[in-house]
Design an enzyme around this catalytic site. Structure first.
Site, PDB file in Angstrom:
ATOM      1  N   LYS A 258       0.834  -1.215   0.000  1.00 43.40           N
ATOM      2  CA  LYS A 258       0.000   0.000   0.000  1.00 43.40           C
ATOM      3  C   LYS A 258       0.865   1.260   0.000  1.00 43.40           C
ATOM      4  O   LYS A 258       0.673   2.165  -0.805  1.00 43.40           O
ATOM      5  CB  LYS A 258      -0.935   0.014   1.228  1.00 43.40           C
ATOM      6  CG  LYS A 258      -1.816  -1.216   1.353  1.00 43.40           C
ATOM      7  CD  LYS A 258      -2.710  -1.158   2.584  1.00 43.40           C
ATOM      8  CE  LYS A 258      -1.978  -1.144   3.923  1.00 43.40           C
ATOM      9  NZ  LYS A 258      -1.235  -2.399   4.220  1.00 43.40           N
TER      10      LYS A 258
ATOM     11  N   ARG B 160     -10.268   0.162   8.981  1.00 45.15           N
ATOM     12  CA  ARG B 160      -9.765  -1.186   9.282  1.00 45.15           C
ATOM     13  C   ARG B 160     -10.801  -2.022  10.016  1.00 45.15           C
ATOM     14  O   ARG B 160     -10.524  -3.185  10.327  1.00 45.15           O
ATOM     15  CB  ARG B 160      -8.531  -1.066  10.157  1.00 45.15           C
ATOM     16  CG  ARG B 160      -7.213  -1.213   9.405  1.00 45.15           C
ATOM     17  CD  ARG B 160      -6.181  -1.216  10.477  1.00 45.15           C
ATOM     18  NE  ARG B 160      -4.879  -1.702  10.183  1.00 45.15           N
ATOM     19  CZ  ARG B 160      -3.889  -0.990   9.687  1.00 45.15           C
ATOM     20  NH1 ARG B 160      -4.083   0.223   9.267  1.00 45.15           N
ATOM     21  NH2 ARG B 160      -2.690  -1.507   9.592  1.00 45.15           N
TER      22      ARG B 160
ATOM     23  N   ARG C  92      11.878  -4.569   5.371  1.00 45.77           N
ATOM     24  CA  ARG C  92      11.446  -3.185   5.098  1.00 45.77           C
ATOM     25  C   ARG C  92      12.299  -2.165   5.845  1.00 45.77           C
ATOM     26  O   ARG C  92      12.539  -2.291   7.031  1.00 45.77           O
ATOM     27  CB  ARG C  92       9.974  -3.018   5.512  1.00 45.77           C
ATOM     28  CG  ARG C  92       9.500  -1.572   5.491  1.00 45.77           C
ATOM     29  CD  ARG C  92       8.012  -1.457   5.321  1.00 45.77           C
ATOM     30  NE  ARG C  92       7.241  -1.865   6.477  1.00 45.77           N
ATOM     31  CZ  ARG C  92       5.901  -1.857   6.494  1.00 45.77           C
ATOM     32  NH1 ARG C  92       5.211  -1.490   5.428  1.00 45.77           N
ATOM     33  NH2 ARG C  92       5.263  -2.257   7.579  1.00 45.77           N
TER      34      ARG C  92
ATOM     35  N   ARG D 108      10.724  -0.220  11.451  1.00 41.78           N
ATOM     36  CA  ARG D 108       9.633  -0.044  12.402  1.00 41.78           C
ATOM     37  C   ARG D 108       9.716  -1.074  13.517  1.00 41.78           C
ATOM     38  O   ARG D 108      10.036  -2.231  13.274  1.00 41.78           O
ATOM     39  CB  ARG D 108       8.290  -0.181  11.681  1.00 41.78           C
ATOM     40  CG  ARG D 108       7.759   1.124  11.178  1.00 41.78           C
ATOM     41  CD  ARG D 108       6.591   0.938  10.254  1.00 41.78           C
ATOM     42  NE  ARG D 108       5.489   0.180  10.841  1.00 41.78           N
ATOM     43  CZ  ARG D 108       4.360  -0.090  10.207  1.00 41.78           C
ATOM     44  NH1 ARG D 108       4.185   0.345   8.973  1.00 41.78           N
ATOM     45  NH2 ARG D 108       3.411  -0.785  10.785  1.00 41.78           N
TER      46      ARG D 108
ATOM     47  N   ARG E 262      -0.536  -8.870  13.846  1.00 41.89           N
ATOM     48  CA  ARG E 262      -1.143  -7.888  12.937  1.00 41.89           C
ATOM     49  C   ARG E 262      -1.965  -8.597  11.864  1.00 41.89           C
ATOM     50  O   ARG E 262      -3.020  -8.124  11.459  1.00 41.89           O
ATOM     51  CB  ARG E 262      -0.053  -7.012  12.304  1.00 41.89           C
ATOM     52  CG  ARG E 262       0.553  -6.010  13.304  1.00 41.89           C
ATOM     53  CD  ARG E 262       1.954  -5.579  12.913  1.00 41.89           C
ATOM     54  NE  ARG E 262       2.001  -4.736  11.741  1.00 41.89           N
ATOM     55  CZ  ARG E 262       3.101  -4.517  11.026  1.00 41.89           C
ATOM     56  NH1 ARG E 262       4.251  -5.101  11.368  1.00 41.89           N
ATOM     57  NH2 ARG E 262       3.077  -3.719   9.998  1.00 41.89           N
TER      58      ARG E 262
HETATM   59  P1  ADP Z   1       2.311  -1.746   3.310  1.00 41.10           P
HETATM   60  O1  ADP Z   1       2.273  -0.234   3.217  1.00 41.10           O
HETATM   61  O2  ADP Z   1       1.124  -2.376   2.638  1.00 41.10           O
HETATM   62  O3  ADP Z   1       2.515  -2.250   4.710  1.00 41.10           O
HETATM   63  P2  ADP Z   1       4.874  -1.475   1.859  1.00 41.10           P
HETATM   64  O4  ADP Z   1       4.484  -0.741   0.622  1.00 41.10           O
HETATM   65  O5  ADP Z   1       5.575  -0.720   2.911  1.00 41.10           O
HETATM   66  O6  ADP Z   1       3.584  -2.230   2.466  1.00 41.10           O
HETATM   67  O7  ADP Z   1       5.752  -2.743   1.401  1.00 41.10           O
HETATM   68  C1  ADP Z   1       6.353  -3.611   2.356  1.00 41.10           C
HETATM   69  C2  ADP Z   1       7.774  -3.958   1.913  1.00 41.10           C
HETATM   70  O8  ADP Z   1       7.736  -4.748   0.716  1.00 41.10           O
HETATM   71  C3  ADP Z   1       8.632  -2.741   1.594  1.00 41.10           C
HETATM   72  O9  ADP Z   1       9.935  -3.000   2.041  1.00 41.10           O
HETATM   73  C4  ADP Z   1       8.562  -2.622   0.070  1.00 41.10           C
HETATM   74  O10 ADP Z   1       9.754  -2.072  -0.462  1.00 41.10           O
HETATM   75  C5  ADP Z   1       8.368  -4.060  -0.376  1.00 41.10           C
HETATM   76  N1  ADP Z   1       7.446  -4.178  -1.518  1.00 41.10           N
HETATM   77  C6  ADP Z   1       6.354  -3.411  -1.785  1.00 41.10           C
HETATM   78  N2  ADP Z   1       5.733  -3.822  -2.917  1.00 41.10           N
HETATM   79  C7  ADP Z   1       6.436  -4.902  -3.355  1.00 41.10           C
HETATM   80  C8  ADP Z   1       6.291  -5.788  -4.483  1.00 41.10           C
HETATM   81  N3  ADP Z   1       5.276  -5.651  -5.362  1.00 41.10           N
HETATM   82  N4  ADP Z   1       7.185  -6.779  -4.613  1.00 41.10           N
HETATM   83  C9  ADP Z   1       8.202  -6.929  -3.721  1.00 41.10           C
HETATM   84  N5  ADP Z   1       8.396  -6.131  -2.655  1.00 41.10           N
HETATM   85  C10 ADP Z   1       7.523  -5.124  -2.460  1.00 41.10           C
HETATM   86  P1  ADP Z   2       0.752  -1.817   8.061  1.00 42.76           P
HETATM   87  O1  ADP Z   2       2.051  -1.441   7.431  1.00 42.76           O
HETATM   88  O2  ADP Z   2       0.788  -2.994   8.933  1.00 42.76           O
HETATM   89  O3  ADP Z   2      -0.400  -1.848   7.119  1.00 42.76           O
HETATM   90  P2  ADP Z   2       0.089   0.671   9.458  1.00 42.76           P
HETATM   91  O4  ADP Z   2       1.275   1.529   9.393  1.00 42.76           O
HETATM   92  O5  ADP Z   2      -1.079   0.994   8.586  1.00 42.76           O
HETATM   93  O6  ADP Z   2       0.537  -0.825   9.264  1.00 42.76           O
HETATM   94  O7  ADP Z   2      -0.457   0.615  10.964  1.00 42.76           O
HETATM   95  C1  ADP Z   2       0.405   0.368  12.060  1.00 42.76           C
HETATM   96  C2  ADP Z   2      -0.416   0.204  13.335  1.00 42.76           C
HETATM   97  O8  ADP Z   2      -1.178   1.401  13.589  1.00 42.76           O
HETATM   98  C3  ADP Z   2      -1.468  -0.896  13.288  1.00 42.76           C
HETATM   99  O9  ADP Z   2      -0.929  -2.157  13.650  1.00 42.76           O
HETATM  100  C4  ADP Z   2      -2.490  -0.407  14.320  1.00 42.76           C
HETATM  101  O10 ADP Z   2      -2.062  -0.646  15.655  1.00 42.76           O
HETATM  102  C5  ADP Z   2      -2.466   1.091  14.104  1.00 42.76           C
HETATM  103  N1  ADP Z   2      -3.487   1.535  13.118  1.00 42.76           N
HETATM  104  C6  ADP Z   2      -3.251   2.121  11.916  1.00 42.76           C
HETATM  105  N2  ADP Z   2      -4.405   2.407  11.285  1.00 42.76           N
HETATM  106  C7  ADP Z   2      -5.401   1.998  12.108  1.00 42.76           C
HETATM  107  C8  ADP Z   2      -6.830   1.992  12.017  1.00 42.76           C
HETATM  108  N3  ADP Z   2      -7.475   2.480  10.937  1.00 42.76           N
HETATM  109  N4  ADP Z   2      -7.531   1.495  13.064  1.00 42.76           N
HETATM  110  C9  ADP Z   2      -6.913   1.008  14.152  1.00 42.76           C
HETATM  111  N5  ADP Z   2      -5.581   0.962  14.294  1.00 42.76           N
HETATM  112  C10 ADP Z   2      -4.828   1.443  13.284  1.00 42.76           C
END
Ligand code: ADP
Ligand code: ADP
Ligand code: ADP
Length: 213
Positions: free
Chosen positions: A13, A88, A127, A160, A171
């Site tokens: 995302k 969420r 990451r 993180r 999670r």
């Molecule tokens: P999210 O925001 O959904 O938690 P991220 O965009 O931060 O996920 O992606 C998680 C990790 O995977 C990051 O280190 C990113 O560079 C890597 N990543 C994201 N998209 C891809 C993909 N399509 N293929 C391989 N690695 C990816």
């Molecule tokens: P991810 O990369 O796992 O998608 P986020 O960065 O979106 O994670 O979220 C990190 C943490 O922040 C979650 O594990 C949760 O504790 C909290 N969080 C983020 N967005 C929400 C939401 N919409 N509702 C409840 N908790 C949230």
């Protein structure tokens, strides 16, 4: 456009958001980023959110709904926005629809980042993030030119606290139990587009563009 990105941690995302944001000039609202900033600044909200976040639990609906309610009213978000990590829970989705109904608007599209759980551990544990810009790297899939250093600014990268295999399990449980029902909620409204999120980043971007065309 008013968009929602839904997908488990590590589904890509945050990687796709800046591309969508630039292409459509939208504001990007990531509740996880906002909460981490509040935790770092030790604001009252951050202090309340920290414990749940460290454990991989969701923070309370009221807290995040309040954050989003304030953010989507801003002038910069009137043309449209990307919600990344919100809603969420079904309660959050219902509250969001109420807020938008008051503004006479609604969600145009929900992008569902579909991916197998098995792929996510490697993505999450590799990451690395540039905190100031939100730029995301991966030791194997998207390495920075110099390990541990941001390509653009030269700042150090960070990991993180919740990006461990252990916390990821929790999670993911929260995702399946509380967030997957949100996909069903929007499917009934006919606005969901499913993406094959296990594909390479560029192919996922192409799917996003097709879904938004
Ligand atoms: P999210 O925001 O959904 O938690 P991220 O965009 O931060 O996920 O992606 C998680 C990790 O995977 C990051 O280190 C990113 O560079 C890597 N990543 C994201 N998209 C891809 C993909 N399509 N293929 C391989 N690695 C990816
Ligand atoms: P991810 O990369 O796992 O998608 P986020 O960065 O979106 O994670 O979220 C990190 C943490 O922040 C979650 O594990 C949760 O504790 C909290 N969080 C983020 N967005 C929400 C939401 N919409 N509702 C409840 N908790 C949230
Ligand atoms: P080593 O080979 O001794 O592990 P590296 O120079 O590969 O050392 O990495 C040094 C540190 O930077 C390690 O903690 C590693 O995980 C991290 N790192 C490696 N590649 C990247 C990358 N592309 N982006 C961010 N951090 C990285």
């Amino acid at each position: 456009k008013r968009l929602i990105l839904i997908g488990p941690p590590g589904s890509g995302k945050g990687t796709q958001s800046p591309i969508i944001k630039d292409e459509y000039c939208l504001c990007h609202l990531a509740t996880g980023d906002m909460l981490r900033a509040a935790v770092a600044a030790k604001t009252p909200l951050g202090i309340k959110a920290k414990e749940a976040m460290d454990k991989g639990d969701l923070v309370s609906d009221d807290l995040v709904v309040g954050i989003i309610d304030e953010a989507i009213k801003k002038p910069s978000c009137q043309k449209g926005f990307i919600l990344d990590g919100f809603p969420r829970t079904v309660v959050q989705a219902e509250k969001l629809d109420e807020m938008l109904a008051k503004q006479g608007t609604k969600i145009d599209k929900v992008l569902n980042f579909a991916i197998d759980d098995a792929i996510l551990e490697e993505r999450i544990t590799g990451r690395w993030i540039h905190q100031a810009s939100g730029r995301t790297y991966h030791t194997k899939f998207a390495p920075s030119k110099v390990p541990g250093i941001d390509d653009v600014t030269g700042d150090p990268l960070m990991q993180r606290k919740d990006d461990t295999a252990e916390v990821l399990k929790l999670r993911l449980e929260a995702f399946h139990r509380q967030t997957e029902p949100v996909v069903d909620y929007y499917t009934k409204k006919g606005v969901v587009a499913e993406l094959q999120a296990e594909k390479p980043p560029k192919e996922v971007t192409a799917e996003v563009q097709k879904a938004l065309a």
